[in-house]
Design a protein around this motif. Sequence first.
Motif, PDB file in Angstrom:
ATOM      1  N   LEU A 170      -4.115   2.072   5.834  1.00 32.91           N
ATOM      2  CA  LEU A 170      -4.393   1.358   4.587  1.00 32.91           C
ATOM      3  C   LEU A 170      -4.007  -0.114   4.689  1.00 32.91           C
ATOM      4  O   LEU A 170      -4.701  -0.991   4.163  1.00 32.91           O
ATOM      5  N   ASN A 171      -2.914  -0.387   5.374  1.00 37.49           N
ATOM      6  CA  ASN A 171      -2.485  -1.776   5.549  1.00 37.49           C
ATOM      7  C   ASN A 171      -3.500  -2.559   6.388  1.00 37.49           C
ATOM      8  O   ASN A 171      -3.844  -3.706   6.061  1.00 37.49           O
TER       9      ASN A 171
ATOM     10  N   LEU B  89      -7.611   5.929  -2.302  1.00 40.03           N
ATOM     11  CA  LEU B  89      -6.650   5.082  -1.592  1.00 40.03           C
ATOM     12  C   LEU B  89      -7.340   3.946  -0.853  1.00 40.03           C
ATOM     13  O   LEU B  89      -6.887   2.787  -0.900  1.00 40.03           O
ATOM     14  N   PHE B  90      -8.439   4.235  -0.167  1.00 37.94           N
ATOM     15  CA  PHE B  90      -9.134   3.180   0.574  1.00 37.94           C
ATOM     16  C   PHE B  90      -9.787   2.181  -0.376  1.00 37.94           C
ATOM     17  O   PHE B  90      -9.810   0.972  -0.096  1.00 37.94           O
TER      18      PHE B  90
ATOM     19  N   LEU C 176      -1.098   7.008   7.549  1.00 34.82           N
ATOM     20  CA  LEU C 176      -1.902   6.567   6.417  1.00 34.82           C
ATOM     21  C   LEU C 176      -1.492   5.173   5.960  1.00 34.82           C
ATOM     22  O   LEU C 176      -2.347   4.352   5.593  1.00 34.82           O
ATOM     23  N   GLN C 177      -0.200   4.885   6.012  1.00 31.94           N
ATOM     24  CA  GLN C 177       0.253   3.547   5.631  1.00 31.94           C
ATOM     25  C   GLN C 177      -0.292   2.484   6.576  1.00 31.94           C
ATOM     26  O   GLN C 177      -0.755   1.426   6.136  1.00 31.94           O
TER      27      GLN C 177
ATOM     28  N   TYR D 136      -8.470  10.358  -0.484  1.00 36.18           N
ATOM     29  CA  TYR D 136      -8.748   9.348   0.546  1.00 36.18           C
ATOM     30  C   TYR D 136      -9.626   8.225  -0.017  1.00 36.18           C
ATOM     31  O   TYR D 136      -9.356   7.033   0.216  1.00 36.18           O
TER      32      TYR D 136
ATOM     33  N   VAL E 172       0.824  -1.217   0.000  1.00 41.38           N
ATOM     34  CA  VAL E 172       0.000   0.000   0.000  1.00 41.38           C
ATOM     35  C   VAL E 172       0.854   1.261   0.000  1.00 41.38           C
ATOM     36  O   VAL E 172       0.365   2.343  -0.348  1.00 41.38           O
TER      37      VAL E 172
ATOM     38  N   SER F 110      -7.036  -0.095  -1.608  1.00 39.92           N
ATOM     39  CA  SER F 110      -6.575  -0.998  -0.543  1.00 39.92           C
ATOM     40  C   SER F 110      -7.540  -2.165  -0.354  1.00 39.92           C
ATOM     41  O   SER F 110      -7.116  -3.316  -0.209  1.00 39.92           O
TER      42      SER F 110
ATOM     43  N   THR G 102      -6.674  -1.840   6.690  1.00 45.10           N
ATOM     44  CA  THR G 102      -7.878  -1.985   5.872  1.00 45.10           C
ATOM     45  C   THR G 102      -7.742  -3.141   4.889  1.00 45.10           C
ATOM     46  O   THR G 102      -8.674  -3.930   4.692  1.00 45.10           O
ATOM     47  N   ALA G 103      -6.583  -3.262   4.259  1.00 40.78           N
ATOM     48  CA  ALA G 103      -6.362  -4.356   3.320  1.00 40.78           C
ATOM     49  C   ALA G 103      -6.397  -5.708   4.025  1.00 40.78           C
ATOM     50  O   ALA G 103      -6.899  -6.696   3.472  1.00 40.78           O
TER      51      ALA G 103
END
Length: 272
Positions: free
Chosen positions: A128-129, A251-252, A124-125, A248, A74, A255, A131-132
């Motif tokens: 996102l991580n 990115l989400f 943010l990393q 945003y 991500v 992810s 969330t993935a």
Amino acid sequence: DFTRNMAVAKGLMKKAFSTLFMPSSSVWPAVCQPPRSYATSFVPLPEENGTAASSDSLERLLMEPLKQPDYFHVKELYSLKELFDARVHLGHKRGCRHRLMEPYIFGCRLEQDIIDLDKTVDHLQHALNFTAHIAYRKGIILFVSRNRQFSHLIGKTAKDCGEYAHTRYWQGGLLTNSNIQYGVGVRLPDLIIFFHTLNNVFEQHTAVRDAAKMNIPTVGIVDTNCNPSLISFPIPGNDDTPSAVELYCRLFKMSVIRGKDKRKQAELLYGL
């Protein structure tokens, strides 16, 4: 005579019992011998072998992403320059600053707070991580916002990645009293993503408090006037500019899609 007969009978019975229960292999029949290699000679049925193999494959499928810090890559989805161009660094006026947001503020210029983008990149990393990972494990993700300007955008983002969105008035008890409102056995979301942690009157969103009560992990965009204490993965950034909110959402969405695609590839690899 009677006493002598009784003594002889007792002697015969004692001899018979001692012979019968003597722990000798010559007395015990072969059928009564305890199986010495019982545990090693046991062979499971073919169905049990298949079930054990599938459970091992499932365990490896779930544990493999946890061995790498950025399994879904991500970090390559964005850069600091993209965040700067989207005006993520712009905060509110200094008079609206929340005291718990001071560690994320780089400075103040013309009475406007400037958010430290280096810290935004790290937070943010992690968000996102996480969330993935939730998407990889087939969790339910709920996108939440009360800002009417971005309701359609957030709803479309959730639909594109196969998840859910709530962009209207949040009725109290949707999480804490779900068994009464929806019935017994309803499944709550595994992750809630807040694009705005404040409602229309600049008060904290009710779902932030309810999610903390129900121990549901949360990801939230927190501006300089927000309280990040109840958010599991706070992301310091501008939540008012359309370019920032569009970034945003992109990115989400990417992810979540990456997590689901990785799950499909892993299931094909392990034959599940």
